[in-house]
Enzyme design. Structure first.
Site, short mmCIF file in Angstrom:
data_model
loop_
_atom_site.label_atom_id
_atom_site.label_comp_id
_atom_site.label_asym_id
_atom_site.label_seq_id
_atom_site.Cartn_x
_atom_site.Cartn_y
_atom_site.Cartn_z
N GLY A 100 0.82 -1.21 0.00
CA GLY A 100 0.00 0.00 0.00
C GLY A 100 0.85 1.26 0.00
O GLY A 100 1.83 1.36 0.75
N ASP A 102 0.24 4.13 1.19
CA ASP A 102 0.26 4.82 2.47
C ASP A 102 1.32 4.23 3.40
O ASP A 102 2.05 4.97 4.08
CB ASP A 102 -1.12 4.81 3.12
CG ASP A 102 -1.70 3.40 3.26
OD1 ASP A 102 -1.20 2.46 2.60
OD2 ASP A 102 -2.67 3.23 4.02
#
EC number: 2.7.1.33
Length: 247
Positions: A100, A102
């Site tokens: 991911g 993030d």
């Protein structure tokens, strides 16, 4: 100046500047967010680089890219996790692009703050934990349900339960308080225990960073954690710096 954009699940945040911490602004997706973005951005001096982070919002990315093109005729820089980044971070995944964005940017942001071993905890829809050693090697991570996912799982799959109520105590004295105690206290306690086990296994201390919308709720009263609300933006700047050495 950078224009750094983070598309979350409920709102879009941005930072216009060269450093963190900075002034972070946001719009909710609930009402006419594209118009609000235009009003917020159309008088800004042209950014040098416009960068966008999102885990899974292709439609939002397209709309933001169209607005950026309309205002400044510039491309939108997006991020993909790489096996090695700037000689400071090496991802453990065999297929790093599946990590991911993030989590990747948060590790870069934490690495820019510390060269010591650290764990970074994301507190959003899901709770994520990633561990990095002092040489910048990503040791791996974990993912578990966040506050609202945990509550919804209980409410949807168990009869006669009611929405949680937060309690400062580790134990509740009614059903709503018990759910609140279980979620608000057990989640960070579990993360703490895992990091303690990592320290026992590896033989050194991990600094602890937390970011995301629920970081203050879950870890704000735990003095071993450093709450860093701008960690993703710091990771974006760290990732972009080699590309932007020109004035």
């Amino acid at each position: 100046m950078y224009l750094l954009i983070d598309a979350g699940n409920s709102r879009l945040k941005w930072l216009y500047g060269n450093n963190v911490p900075g002034i972070v602004e946001a719009v909710s997706y609930r009402s006419d967010w594209q118009r609000k973005l235009y009003l917020a951005w159309h008088l800004l001096p042209e950014p040098r680089i416009i960068a966008f982070s999102s885990v899974n919002h292709a439609e939002i990315e397209e709309q933001v890219a169209a607005l950026v093109q309309r205002l400044w005729q510039k491309p939108l820089h997006t991020f993909t996790a790489q096996k090695q980044t700037n000689h400071t971070l090496t991802i453990a995944y065999e297929e790093p692009h599946t990590l991911g964005t993030d989590r990747y940017l948060a590790m870069l942001g934490a690495r820019s703050l510390s060269q010591d071993p650290f764990c970074v905890v994301g507190c959003g829809t899901a709770i994520t934990l990633d561990a990095v050693d002092g040489s910048g090697n990503h040791l791996g991570g974990l993912i578990l349900p966040g506050i609202r996912l945990a509550e919804n799982a209980l409410l949807q799959n168990t009869q006669k339960l009611i929405p949680m109520r937060w309690t400062p105590n580790p134990l509740g004295t009614d059903t709503a308080g018990c759910i609140g105690a279980g979620i608000h206290h057990a989640l960070p306690a579990g993360i703490d225990h895992i990091i303690d086990e990592l320290e026992s296994t590896h033989g050194y201390y991990f600094k602890r960073f937390a970011f995301g919308g629920d970081a203050q709720i879950l870890f704000g009263n735990r003095p071993t954690y450093r709450i860093e609300p701008d960690l993703l933006f710091g990771g974006m700047i760290a990732r972009l710096q080699p590309q932007s050495s020109q004035p």
